[in-house]
Scaffold this motif. Structure first.
Motif, short mmCIF file in Angstrom:
data_model
loop_
_atom_site.label_atom_id
_atom_site.label_comp_id
_atom_site.label_asym_id
_atom_site.label_seq_id
_atom_site.Cartn_x
_atom_site.Cartn_y
_atom_site.Cartn_z
N LYS A 100 0.83 -1.21 0.00
CA LYS A 100 0.00 0.00 0.00
C LYS A 100 0.87 1.26 0.00
CE LYS A 100 -3.69 2.50 2.38
NZ LYS A 100 -3.15 3.78 1.98
N GLN A 101 1.93 1.26 0.80
CA GLN A 101 2.80 2.45 0.85
C GLN A 101 3.49 2.68 -0.49
OE1 GLN A 101 2.37 4.47 3.53
NE2 GLN A 101 0.92 2.80 3.86
N LEU A 102 3.96 1.61 -1.13
CA LEU A 102 4.57 1.76 -2.45
C LEU A 102 3.59 2.37 -3.44
CD1 LEU A 102 6.52 -1.64 -2.68
CD2 LEU A 102 7.53 0.65 -2.51
N LYS A 103 2.36 1.87 -3.42
CA LYS A 103 1.33 2.40 -4.32
C LYS A 103 0.99 3.85 -3.98
CE LYS A 103 -0.72 -1.97 -5.68
NZ LYS A 103 -1.93 -2.79 -5.79
N ASP A 104 0.94 4.17 -2.70
CA ASP A 104 0.64 5.54 -2.29
C ASP A 104 1.74 6.51 -2.71
OD1 ASP A 104 -1.75 4.70 -1.20
OD2 ASP A 104 -1.12 4.94 0.89
N PHE A 105 3.00 6.08 -2.59
CA PHE A 105 4.10 6.94 -3.05
C PHE A 105 3.99 7.15 -4.57
CE2 PHE A 105 6.57 5.70 0.87
CZ PHE A 105 6.72 6.98 1.35
N LYS A 106 3.71 6.07 -5.30
CA LYS A 106 3.61 6.19 -6.76
C LYS A 106 2.45 7.11 -7.16
CE LYS A 106 3.60 3.76 -11.10
NZ LYS A 106 3.96 2.54 -11.79
N ALA A 107 1.34 7.00 -6.45
CA ALA A 107 0.17 7.83 -6.75
C ALA A 107 0.29 9.24 -6.18
CB ALA A 107 -1.09 7.16 -6.19
N ARG A 108 1.35 9.47 -5.44
CA ARG A 108 1.61 10.77 -4.79
C ARG A 108 0.54 11.14 -3.75
NH1 ARG A 108 3.82 11.75 -10.12
NH2 ARG A 108 5.98 12.46 -9.92
N THR A 109 -0.06 10.11 -3.16
CA THR A 109 -0.98 10.37 -2.05
C THR A 109 -0.23 10.31 -0.72
OG1 THR A 109 -1.64 8.04 -1.99
CG2 THR A 109 -3.04 9.56 -3.26
N ARG A 110 0.99 9.80 -0.75
CA ARG A 110 1.91 9.91 0.39
C ARG A 110 3.16 10.62 -0.11
NH1 ARG A 110 4.89 5.52 4.41
NH2 ARG A 110 6.05 7.16 5.48
N THR A 111 3.46 11.74 0.51
CA THR A 111 4.55 12.58 -0.01
C THR A 111 5.48 13.09 1.09
OG1 THR A 111 3.13 14.53 0.13
CG2 THR A 111 3.19 13.37 -1.99
N ASN A 112 5.46 12.49 2.25
CA ASN A 112 6.27 13.02 3.35
C ASN A 112 7.67 12.41 3.39
OD1 ASN A 112 5.34 10.49 4.30
ND2 ASN A 112 5.65 11.14 6.41
N ASP A 113 8.24 12.14 2.24
CA ASP A 113 9.54 11.48 2.17
C ASP A 113 10.61 12.32 1.48
OD1 ASP A 113 8.36 11.34 -0.37
OD2 ASP A 113 9.64 9.64 -0.88
N GLY A 114 10.35 13.57 1.23
CA GLY A 114 11.31 14.40 0.53
C GLY A 114 11.41 14.06 -0.95
N GLY A 115 10.51 13.24 -1.45
CA GLY A 115 10.48 12.91 -2.87
C GLY A 115 11.25 11.66 -3.27
N ASN A 116 12.02 11.09 -2.36
CA ASN A 116 12.84 9.93 -2.72
C ASN A 116 12.00 8.73 -3.15
OD1 ASN A 116 15.21 11.33 -2.11
ND2 ASN A 116 15.09 10.73 0.03
N MET A 117 11.07 8.32 -2.31
CA MET A 117 10.25 7.16 -2.65
C MET A 117 9.28 7.46 -3.78
SD MET A 117 11.17 4.46 -1.13
CE MET A 117 9.78 3.49 -1.67
#
Length: 193
Positions: free
Chosen positions: A153-170
């Protein structure tokens, strides 16, 4: 500009380290009583809907709680809970969960997916941040022993840009991954402990 960003990052890290020195794991244990409903006893979630907190670094846990509180990370369950936490509460909870031992998962990874996932992890250099065996460090989470459904789920959220609190790395890394790649990575990570 780079020097300013580096200085700002170092200053923030020093402030977090200084504050976390006063964290109280025993107080965190008492405060964690409401966390058990989702994250399980001692932070060992048995559901892929909720991450395992046991064994994560205190720094990572604190930063995630802070991000929920300040709106940089959103979740309908976690955001309201984090909004009610004080800075001291967040440090205490982070310290408590970081000291807990992760329990083994009841997950049977597919050997072919594990092999494919290991290749993908090497190609996208996962260990540069998450270290060998995906043990994590500082503000980078431990993935080994994490709920596979949660990782996916986290991988998909990073790809969909619904999780963005990583400085953009993931977000950047996941743009190169297909759904099949992410599933293979999940099996590889699920094979580690």
């Amino acid at each position: 500009m780079r020097a300013f960003i580096l200085f700002s990052s170092l200053a923030m890290n020093a402030l977090i380290a200084a504050d976390s020195g006063a964290a109280d794991a025993e107080a965190g244990k008492r405060k964690a009583e409401t966390c058990v409903a989702c994250h399980g006893p001692n932070g060992n979630s048995v559901s892929g809907n909720f991450p395992i907190l046991a064994g994560q670094t205190a720094r990572y846990l604190y930063l995630q709680l802070r991000d929920y509180k300040e709106g940089r990370r959103k979740d309908p369950n976690m955001t309201p809970l984090a909004e009610a936490l004080s800075r001291e509460d967040m440090f205490d909870l982070a310290e408590y969960f970081s000291r807990q031992k992760p329990a083994p998962l009841n997950f049977k990874p597919d050997p072919k997916r594990v092999t494919a996932g290991a290749r993908i992890a090497a190609d996208v250099l996962c260990t540069m941040c998450h270290l060998g065996q995906m043990k994590g460090q500082n503000e980078i989470p431990r993935l080994a022993g994490q709920q596979p459904d949660y990782v996916l789920k986290q991988l998909k959220d990073f790809k969909a840009r619904t999780r963005t609190n990583d400085g953009g790395n993931m977000t950047s890394v996941t743009q190169t991954l297909s759904d099949e790649d992410m599933l293979n990575l999940t099996h590889y990570i699920g094979s580690l402990f």
